[in-house]
Design a protein around this motif. Structure first.
Motif, mmCIF file in Angstrom:
data_model
loop_
_atom_site.group_PDB
_atom_site.id
_atom_site.type_symbol
_atom_site.label_atom_id
_atom_site.label_comp_id
_atom_site.label_asym_id
_atom_site.label_seq_id
_atom_site.Cartn_x
_atom_site.Cartn_y
_atom_site.Cartn_z
ATOM 1 N N ILE A 443 13.174 26.712 61.978
ATOM 2 C CA ILE A 443 14.096 27.040 61.238
ATOM 3 C C ILE A 443 14.048 26.305 59.884
ATOM 4 O O ILE A 443 13.698 24.991 59.982
ATOM 5 C CB ILE A 443 15.470 26.710 61.732
ATOM 6 C CG1 ILE A 443 15.663 27.467 63.116
ATOM 7 C CG2 ILE A 443 16.579 26.763 60.777
ATOM 8 C CD1 ILE A 443 16.830 27.238 64.028
ATOM 9 N N GLY A 444 14.225 26.766 58.684
ATOM 10 C CA GLY A 444 14.208 26.010 57.564
ATOM 11 C C GLY A 444 12.999 26.411 56.758
ATOM 12 O O GLY A 444 12.824 26.287 55.525
ATOM 13 N N ALA A 445 12.027 27.312 57.402
ATOM 14 C CA ALA A 445 10.785 27.804 56.828
ATOM 15 C C ALA A 445 10.930 28.696 55.761
ATOM 16 O O ALA A 445 11.771 29.239 56.055
ATOM 17 C CB ALA A 445 9.595 27.874 57.925
ATOM 18 N N CYS A 446 10.108 29.088 54.842
ATOM 19 C CA CYS A 446 10.230 30.283 54.071
ATOM 20 C C CYS A 446 8.819 31.032 54.358
ATOM 21 O O CYS A 446 7.711 30.684 54.037
ATOM 22 C CB CYS A 446 10.284 29.746 52.582
ATOM 23 S SG CYS A 446 10.653 31.203 51.437
ATOM 24 N N CYS A 508 8.616 34.499 49.132
ATOM 25 C CA CYS A 508 8.925 34.175 50.586
ATOM 26 C C CYS A 508 10.514 34.334 50.914
ATOM 27 O O CYS A 508 11.188 34.242 50.011
ATOM 28 C CB CYS A 508 8.463 32.880 50.922
ATOM 29 S SG CYS A 508 9.281 31.568 50.087
ATOM 30 N N LEU A 509 10.708 34.533 52.194
ATOM 31 C CA LEU A 509 12.172 34.591 52.351
ATOM 32 C C LEU A 509 12.769 33.480 53.476
ATOM 33 O O LEU A 509 11.780 33.026 54.518
ATOM 34 C CB LEU A 509 12.450 35.951 53.255
ATOM 35 C CG LEU A 509 12.340 37.385 52.395
ATOM 36 C CD1 LEU A 509 12.253 38.497 53.319
ATOM 37 C CD2 LEU A 509 13.346 37.487 51.363
ATOM 38 N N PRO A 510 13.491 32.827 53.148
ATOM 39 C CA PRO A 510 13.944 31.737 54.099
ATOM 40 C C PRO A 510 14.377 32.065 55.560
ATOM 41 O O PRO A 510 15.040 33.188 55.677
ATOM 42 C CB PRO A 510 15.162 31.169 53.550
ATOM 43 C CG PRO A 510 15.671 32.174 52.478
ATOM 44 C CD PRO A 510 14.487 33.105 52.211
ATOM 45 N N LEU A 511 13.930 31.299 56.432
ATOM 46 C CA LEU A 511 14.222 31.373 58.058
ATOM 47 C C LEU A 511 15.258 30.535 58.228
ATOM 48 O O LEU A 511 15.263 29.285 58.228
ATOM 49 C CB LEU A 511 13.115 31.259 58.923
ATOM 50 C CG LEU A 511 12.057 32.310 58.225
ATOM 51 C CD1 LEU A 511 10.780 31.888 59.362
ATOM 52 C CD2 LEU A 511 12.308 33.684 58.517
ATOM 53 N N VAL A 552 10.547 32.159 65.273
ATOM 54 C CA VAL A 552 11.089 31.031 64.658
ATOM 55 C C VAL A 552 11.910 30.420 65.731
ATOM 56 O O VAL A 552 12.546 30.934 66.452
ATOM 57 C CB VAL A 552 12.202 31.431 63.566
ATOM 58 C CG1 VAL A 552 12.760 30.145 63.006
ATOM 59 C CG2 VAL A 552 11.327 32.267 62.522
ATOM 60 N N ARG A 553 11.371 29.039 65.924
ATOM 61 C CA ARG A 553 12.259 28.009 66.732
ATOM 62 C C ARG A 553 12.774 26.923 66.099
ATOM 63 O O ARG A 553 12.559 26.641 65.001
ATOM 64 C CB ARG A 553 11.004 27.294 67.719
ATOM 65 C CG ARG A 553 9.967 26.449 66.946
ATOM 66 C CD ARG A 553 9.073 25.913 68.276
ATOM 67 N NE ARG A 553 8.234 25.035 67.377
ATOM 68 C CZ ARG A 553 6.950 25.271 66.740
ATOM 69 N NH1 ARG A 553 6.543 26.571 66.749
ATOM 70 N NH2 ARG A 553 6.277 24.316 66.079
#
Length: 647
Positions: A443-446, A508-511, A552-553
């Motif tokens: 979580i928080g990655a793009c 990119c799209l944020p997770l 996504v974790r």
């Protein structure tokens, strides 16, 4: 005596009632007749007037009209006399007032007095004025009365009959009919009178529209047949007809005898007739055709507009033909049969002949049932790229016989008319292989998506990448999301412009949440050109591919450092109160607890360390097992995918 008095009273009323504006005339003397030798002044015959006419006396026994002025009126009714008597007086005056011989004029005067009154005497009495010609005059007077009984007419009329034949010719005939006192309606014998005939919508054989024709004669005329309806009008006028009961009576202020004049102007009668029929001439339909699109794409629906009119020509109508009868007329129905030929490898060249081997996409029929105007064919679907062209035909066989088949000329369009040609250019569907830049993320990655494009033909177009998720469970590789795409959660979308073949990476799209995600994409294709053509058509790929999946974790929580539980020393008798330990390193408890822990000493701290170390190992074991069960089987980054166009 009573009859004579009645007749005299009738004449007095007759001469006192004008029916038309009066005109003045003078009696200049005797006309034709006999002067009685017995007294030297009693006259039996006509009187001469200064306008050249002759007249008979109406009132026996009154003074002579010679030298007196008279005012004349003309009417069809004389008070006190029946119409039949008036008609006979009119006939006698017209026929014999201007008689050139003495006996006839004298007999005419006797016939008039026999109708208006003899003042108590007989015809024989007044016939003696003819002296030695008395018997001849008397006999002739009786013949006149008999003739008047038979031929006197109450009225007259002209009649015209016009008929237009199916072959376009027309016949006209004009007649004169009288209403006789003795026999009623009677057709006047042919050729006795000449009338003036005028035409509208037709001509005589010499090209004129006016001619003098005898009554009772059939005359052929030539209608103008350029219109769908042959409409002819004929008017005839007969002047100077010696029929009817109109009489002219003169009265003098001197009180002399009233006079019965010969007609100054005889009856004129006219008649009109019109006739129309459907023109027998054929007509030639003409169709100007226009395809619905000069440039189109494969799969598009194509129609043809038909602007229908008439082609004039020698012997042809210059308007659309009709069928029916006088009460209801309709345009002749025509069927236009259309063929869409193609695909052709090259743009067609206009020619009168059609290629025999041209493939046919479809055949449609359009019924032209309202005459000239614009019509549209049924649509046909363009199957592929190439050149296509419409061709049309009209055949009389498609029109029923009773609706004008025999008057319809066939028609066939040329081949390759520019307005009938449609070009279908090839629409490209590029191949796009995609791969998410990572298969796992926190979580928080793009995360971005990589696009490998081929087959775009150098066109520029936009691709919308859609990140579907988060999903509670991973989707299966090859699962088509199209049917339920609108119900799925979407983490975000990003649009990337692609210029021809090559590789491109999306923004990119944020997770922001844990779960399972997958990239899919779609595109509206390249921008259409001026003719509406797209080099790259719309396409999409809504199928889940493993190379586009991202798990996504949440990030791991930090592990606390190991500690040694406090060692509790043996209990010894206390000789003094234990020292107080200040509460500086913890919150959420009170001084009593901290004091107790401090009182445990070294042994208490050792036991606490041992307890903390065991708790940390237990928590790590639980987390390790949970993480292992959440990982997907296999290599999440090992597969690619291709886009399938939906255009």
């Amino acid at each position: 005596m009573a009859a004579a008095l009645l007749a005299l009273a009738t004449l007095a009323a007759l001469v006192a009632l004008p029916a038309t504006p009066a005109t003045a005339v003078s009696s200049t003397g005797h006309g034709r007749g006999h002067l009685w030798k017995g007294d030297g002044f009693s006259w039996l015959g006509s009187y001469r007037l200064d306008d050249g006419r002759f007249a008979f006396c109406l009132e026996v026994g009154k003074p002579s009209p010679v030298g007196n002025d008279y005012a004349t009126t003309t009417s069809e009714e004389l008070p006190g006399l029946p119409s039949a008597q008036v008609a006979k007086l009119a006939y006698i005056a017209r026929t014999w007032a201007a008689a050139p011989d003495d006996d006839t004029a004298a007999a005419g005067q006797l016939a008039v007095w026999s109708l208006t009154g003899l003042a108590g005497q007989t015809l024989e009495h007044y016939a003696q004025r003819a002296n030695e010609r008395a018997d001849v005059v008397l006999q002739r007077a009786r013949q006149m009365l008999a003739e008047a009984d038979e031929r006197a007419t109450l009225s007259v009329r002209a009649e015209i009959k016009l008929s237009v034949r199916d072959d376009g010719g027309a016949i006209v005939r004009a007649d004169v009919l009288t209403n006789r006192v003795g026999s009623g309606a009677t057709l006047v014998p042919d050729g006795l009178h000449t009338g003036s005939l005028s035409l509208a919508g037709a001509t005589f054989a010499d090209g004129t529209t006016r001619a003098e024709i005898p009554n009772g004669r059939r005359v052929t005329v030539l209608p103008r047949t350029s219109g769908s309806v042959v409409r002819v009008r004929a008017d005839v006028t007969y002047s100077g007809l010696p029929y009817g009961r109109a009489v002219t009576v003169g009265r003098s202020p001197a009180g002399s005898q009233a006079l019965l004049f010969s007609a100054q102007g005889t009856v004129a009668r006219g008649a009109t007739d019109t006739s129309e029929t459907i023109s027998p001439r054929p007509f030639q339909p003409r169709v100007v055709t226009t395809t619905s699109s000069a440039v189109a794409s494969a799969g598009a629906m194509l129609t043809d507009r038909l602007d229908v009119g008439v082609e004039p020509g020698d012997g042809l109508l210059d308007v659309w033909g009709i069928h029916g009868d006088v009460t209801e007329r309709r345009p002749v129905p025509v069927t236009v049969r259309s063929r869409l030929l193609g695909p052709l490898p090259e743009a067609p060249v206009e020619s009168a002949e059609w290629p025999d081997d041209a493939p046919v996409v479809c055949e449609v029929a359009t019924v032209v049932d309202n005459g000239p105007g614009s019509y549209e064919t049924t649509a046909c679907r363009l199957p592929s790229s190439g050149h296509f062209v419409w061709v049309e035909t009209i055949s009389p066989d498609d029109t029923p016989v009773d609706q004008g088949r025999d008057r319809l000329r066939p028609w066939r369009s040329p081949f390759g008319v520019a307005t009938e040609t449609t070009e279908v250019k090839e629409v490209l569907t590029p191949s796009i292989s995609t791969r998410a830049e990572t298969a796992e993320a926190e979580i928080g990655a793009c995360v971005a998506d990589g696009l490998e494009v081929s087959g775009a033909g150098g066109a520029s177009f936009d691709v919308e990448s859609v990140l579907v998720g988060p999903l509670p469970e991973p989707v299966a590789d090859g699962d088509d999301l199209g049917d339920r795409f609108e119900t799925l959660p979407v983490a975000g979308t990003v649009t990337t412009t692609v210029d021809g073949d090559g590789s491109v990476t999306t923004p990119c799209l944020p997770l922001t949440e844990d779960g399972h995600y997958v990239f899919v994409f779609r595109s509206n294709g390249s921008a259409p050109d001026a003719q509406g053509h797209q080099v790259v058509g719309p396409f999409s790929d809504l199928v889940a591919h493993r190379s586009e999946m991202v798990d996504v974790r949440r990030p791991d929580e930090p592990t606390p450092p190991p500690s040694t539980p406090p060692v509790v020393p043996p209990t010894t008798p206390a000789t003094s109160p234990p020292p107080t330990v200040p509460a500086l390193a913890f919150t959420g408890t009170d001084g009593v607890g901290l004091t107790l822990l401090g009182g445990l000493g070294t042994a208490g701290l050792g036991a606490s360390a041992l307890l903390g170390s065991a708790l940390v190992r237990r928590i790590r074991g639980i987390r390790s097992r949970s993480a292992a069960s959440a990982l997907p089987n296999g290599d999440a980054m090992g597969l690619g995918r291709n886009a399938e166009g939906d255009a």
